[in-house]
Design an enzyme around this catalytic site. Structure first.
Site, mmCIF file in Angstrom:
data_model
loop_
_atom_site.group_PDB
_atom_site.id
_atom_site.type_symbol
_atom_site.label_atom_id
_atom_site.label_comp_id
_atom_site.label_asym_id
_atom_site.label_seq_id
_atom_site.Cartn_x
_atom_site.Cartn_y
_atom_site.Cartn_z
ATOM 1 N N ASP A 106 -59.641 -37.318 6.333
ATOM 2 C CA ASP A 106 -60.227 -36.066 5.852
ATOM 3 C C ASP A 106 -60.564 -36.211 4.359
ATOM 4 O O ASP A 106 -59.719 -36.654 3.575
ATOM 5 C CB ASP A 106 -59.191 -34.948 6.067
ATOM 6 C CG ASP A 106 -59.769 -33.563 5.857
ATOM 7 O OD1 ASP A 106 -60.973 -33.373 6.065
ATOM 8 O OD2 ASP A 106 -58.975 -32.660 5.497
ATOM 9 N N HIS A 107 -61.752 -35.839 3.974
ATOM 10 C CA HIS A 107 -62.170 -35.852 2.559
ATOM 11 C C HIS A 107 -61.930 -37.192 1.860
ATOM 12 O O HIS A 107 -61.324 -37.239 0.773
ATOM 13 C CB HIS A 107 -61.483 -34.732 1.772
ATOM 14 C CG HIS A 107 -61.942 -33.364 2.175
ATOM 15 N ND1 HIS A 107 -63.173 -32.844 1.819
ATOM 16 C CD2 HIS A 107 -61.364 -32.418 2.949
ATOM 17 C CE1 HIS A 107 -63.303 -31.638 2.335
ATOM 18 N NE2 HIS A 107 -62.234 -31.361 3.044
ATOM 19 N N SER A 114 -55.456 -36.279 5.138
ATOM 20 C CA SER A 114 -56.086 -36.179 3.812
ATOM 21 C C SER A 114 -55.504 -37.263 2.904
ATOM 22 O O SER A 114 -54.490 -37.895 3.231
ATOM 23 C CB SER A 114 -55.810 -34.809 3.205
ATOM 24 O OG SER A 114 -54.431 -34.710 2.864
#
Ligand code: G3H
Ligand code: 13P
Ligand code: ZN
Length: 307
Positions: free
Chosen positions: A82-83, A50
């Site tokens: 991620d994201h 992330s």
């Protein structure tokens, strides 16, 4: 084996009814625990980073840790962002060697989400990198965004979105949420919606975020040793198995890793008050991550012996 994209993992997962875990990594012990589980179960793996993980550990450290992990293990492994919140972060990780990125435009107006995803797809595909996008909104807390109410994914829009943005996999909202407190009432997922999306996008890999099960053994252990996380609740394993048997090819797990580590460290430190060598409790935590991930691979994702 060098890092790979999720292409082959997902093609096989879709055909054989299993999903690959998207496991969030933040430090060496987490990476080692997940890799050990993958080895024990002979499972493909997606290790994901992330923006917060990148800030915490630094991209350079994560990439070197992954290189070390790959040198010691012979598994298909994908390194995924991620994201990703914008084009720039996606570009940075692609340039740094990631094989897959998520561009998360789910909080943007529809047309802006398509335009941003398209821009990332154009950059990524020229470099052989996979792109996951998101349509719909999950409730819960994720990197710097706190969404109170979920907005489930519209199936017709999902088909239009995939066609126009060119993304390779799509994260959808059907009732899961990020964090340790899911489902105010009964735990349920909107499988009708998933089946509609599957019918409109045959063969297309779907991703489930917010898919930790929040094992009660860890919640109880943590609380017994001083934590205050009463009422923590996750997605029941049988619902995840059902999703994996359908079009869901990637299931994201972060909270369960956090719980496994923290519960075991709390217990260890209370039971061994004279110990202060971090290797002692981190080793216990690493083993707990390994055992939890191996259980997940074997009993929930179904990705054992799929390499
Ligand atoms: O979806 C969010 C993941 O659990 C990552 O969490 O941003 O705190 O690293 P984080
Ligand atoms: P959990 O909070 O359920 O582990 O979800 C993690 C996730 O979706 C990471 O993107
Ligand atoms: Zn997520």
């Amino acid at each position: 084996m060098p890092l790979t994209t999720p292409k082959e993992m997902f093609a096989r997962g879709y055909a054989e009814g299993f999903a690959v875990g998207g496991f969030n990594v933040n430090n060496m012990e987490i990476i080692q625990g997940i890799m050990e589980a993958g080895n024990l179960e002979k499972s493909p793996l997606i290790l994901q980073v992330s923006a917060g993980a990148r800030r915490y550990a630094g991209q350079g450290y994560i990439i070197k840790l992954m290189e070390a992990a790959l040198a010691e293990n012979d598994l298909p492994v994908c390194l995924h962002l991620d994201h990703g919140q914008n084009f720039e972060i996606c570009k940075e990780v692609i340039d740094g060697g990631f094989t897959s990125v998520m561009i998360d435009g789910s909080h943007l107006p529809y047309e802006e989400n398509i335009a941003l995803t398209r821009k990332v797809v154009d950059y990524a595909h020229d470099r052989g990198v996979w792109v996951e996008a998101e349509l719909g909104q999950l409730a819960g807390v994720e990197d710097d965004v706190d969404v109170e109410h979920s907005v489930y994914t519209n199936p017709d829009q999902a088909a239009d979105f995939v066609g126009r943005s060119g993304c390779d996999s799509l994260a959808i909202a059907i009732g899961t949420s990020h964090g340790a407190y899911k489902f105010a009432g009964e735990a349920k997922l909107d499988f009708d919606r998933l089946e509609k999306i599957k019918a409109l996008l045959p063969g297309y890999p779907i991703v489930l975020h917010g898919a930790s099960s929040v094992p009660q053994e860890f919640v109880e252990m943590a609380n017994q040793y001083g934590a205050q996380i009463a009422g923590a609740k996750g997605v029941p394993e049988d619902l995840l198995r059902k999703a994996a048997a359908s079009a869901v090819c990637k299931i994201n797990i972060d909270t369960d890793i956090r719980l496994a580590m923290t519960a075991t460290i709390r217990k260890y430190l209370v039971e061994n008050p004279s110990h202060f060598d971090p290797r002692q409790y981190l080793q216990v935590a690493r083993n707990a991550v390994r055992d939890m991930v191996a259980h997940k691979i074997r009993n929930v994702l179904g990705s054992s012996n799929k390499i």
